[in-house]
Design a protein around this motif. Structure first.
Motif, PDB file in Angstrom:
ATOM      1  N   THR A 175       0.835  -1.198   0.000  1.00 12.74           N
ATOM      2  CA  THR A 175       0.000   0.000   0.000  1.00 12.74           C
ATOM      3  C   THR A 175       0.872   1.250   0.000  1.00 12.74           C
ATOM      4  N   SER A 176       0.254   2.386  -0.298  1.00 13.90           N
ATOM      5  CA  SER A 176       0.992   3.645  -0.372  1.00 13.90           C
ATOM      6  C   SER A 176       0.127   4.777   0.153  1.00 13.90           C
ATOM      7  N   THR A 177      -0.225   5.738  -0.688  1.00 16.80           N
ATOM      8  CA  THR A 177      -0.974   6.904  -0.238  1.00 16.80           C
ATOM      9  C   THR A 177      -2.296   6.493   0.416  1.00 16.80           C
ATOM     10  N   GLY A 179      -2.412   4.574   2.952  1.00 15.05           N
ATOM     11  CA  GLY A 179      -2.252   3.231   3.489  1.00 15.05           C
ATOM     12  C   GLY A 179      -2.084   3.161   4.993  1.00 15.05           C
ATOM     13  N   GLN A 201       4.642  -0.566   3.146  1.00 15.73           N
ATOM     14  CA  GLN A 201       3.946   0.720   3.123  1.00 15.73           C
ATOM     15  C   GLN A 201       4.985   1.751   2.684  1.00 15.73           C
ATOM     16  N   GLY A 294      -3.281   3.544  -2.980  1.00 10.24           N
ATOM     17  CA  GLY A 294      -1.976   4.108  -3.301  1.00 10.24           C
ATOM     18  C   GLY A 294      -1.916   4.653  -4.711  1.00 10.24           C
TER      19      GLY A 294
END
Length: 353
Positions: A175-177, A179, A201, A294
């Motif tokens: 995951t990212s943005t 997350g 992450q 993300g």
């Protein structure tokens, strides 16, 4: 397309100037104002509210965390935290992410002009652009771009003979943005009997330890920043350290992790693609891969490799994502068995185990 309107809040005149120069150099971004603290900022932003706010944490009169909580309760707006690389700063920044901030850009205690103009310029612009795509919810208290590398830069592709001679299961999450908030919702809902979990992450170094420690205090399972040769075991979640790749390895019937340096992959380190590829190679059908909120496409190709190796693969649905980028790219690649809502992820993990 309309430019992204950005407002910068930092008590350092040097930081305000440098951040403004970096952002306005990008043709897709417009600086609509800056201020030395949140109270001055609120007066200015009343005339035109920004699309994205770049926010310092430690400021006079009102600190950044208090301001963040205020606007997330009253007028949710994407916020990128510009934080110092200190242990105290890391802990406060993790609180800010939990309070609704979208991303982090680090700044050093000295040499800030050179750092922001050279080392962090691309990262800052990308963070602002990612934040501009965020779907905000009310929460109550031109630079040269490096070549985009694939997971080949760290790990060879999986063969058709992925190891499957163990019944031990593991779950890999990327995951990212957005997350940090999504992971908190998932991991706090898991029982101690959950299968071992490995997580990437996207987050700078020095912040992942504080993030893991915060989650560990909230969860029934153990959550910690991964250390080389940590066992992947039921009731434990290992989070990739910022600035390093995380790989899963096998020793007999047991899984463990390897923490390694290496180039940016899909423009990230740690990279979800690297983690997912290692899981495809080492766990095959004994693994579940989950790609969540993300920006960009990191993890999409790795998830496809996991699915091809027999793993169960899930993607978070668009409605529950802060940014529906990474899951969308995975769906496009036919890398996903099922699309599920965020509230269903924990039960999917528990059922898989």
């Amino acid at each position: 397309m309309a430019k992204i309107g950005v407002f910068v809040i930092d008590d350092s005149a040097v930081v305000r100037q440098v951040v403004s120069e970096v952002l306005t150099a990008d043709p897709g971004i417009e600086l609509i104002g800056s201020a030395m603290d949140p109270l001055f900022a609120l007066d200015k932003m009343a005339q035109r509210w920004p699309d994205v706010i770049v926010l310092d944490i430690e400021m006079p009169r009102m600190d950044g965390l208090t301001f963040l909580r205020k606007i997330m309760a009253e007028r949710p707006t994407p916020v990128v935290i510009c934080s110092s690389l200190t242990e105290k700063g890391a802990e406060t920044t993790i609180e800010a992410l939990a309070a609704g901030a979208i991303g982090i850009v680090c700044k050093p205690g000295i040499g800030v002009r050179r750092f922001l103009m050279q080392d962090a310029a691309v990262e800052l612009v990308q963070a602002v652009k990612a934040a501009s795509h965020a779907r905000m919810r009310r929460i109550t208290p031109a630079h040269a771009v490096a070549p985009k590398l694939s997971a080949d830069a760290v790990l060879s592709p999986p063969s058709s003979g992925a190891l499957t001679q163990t019944t031990e299961r593991l779950v890999a999450i990327g995951t990212s943005t957005g997350g940090t908030q999504a992971l908190e919702q998932v991991l706090t809902a898991l029982p101690r009997t959950s299968p071992g979990i490995v997580v990437v992450q996207h987050m700078p170094e020095k912040f992942t330890a504080s993030f893991a420690a915060r989650l560990n205090g909230l969860c029934q399972i153990e959550v910690r920043e991964a250390v080389n040769r940590d066992r992947v075991m039921p009731g434990r979640a290992l989070i990739a350290p910022g600035g390093q790749h995380l790989l899963v390895r096998r020793s007999g019937a047991q899984y463990y992790v390897e923490v390694v340096d290496g180039p940016l992959v899909s423009r990230h380190r740690p990279s979800v693609d690297v983690l997912f590829r290692s899981v495809a190679k080492q766990a095959g059908r004994n693994a579940m891969g989950i790609i969540m909120t993300g920006m960009g496409d990191d993890g999409a190709h790795g998830l496809k490799e996991m699915r091809d190796a027999g793993a169960t693969t899930l993607a978070q649905d668009e409605a529950s994502c802060i940014v529906y980028g990474m899951p969308r790219e995975a769906v496009k690649l036919d890398a996903v068995d099922r699309v599920v809502s965020l509230r269903s992820v924990a039960s999917e993990i528990a059922r898989f185990g």
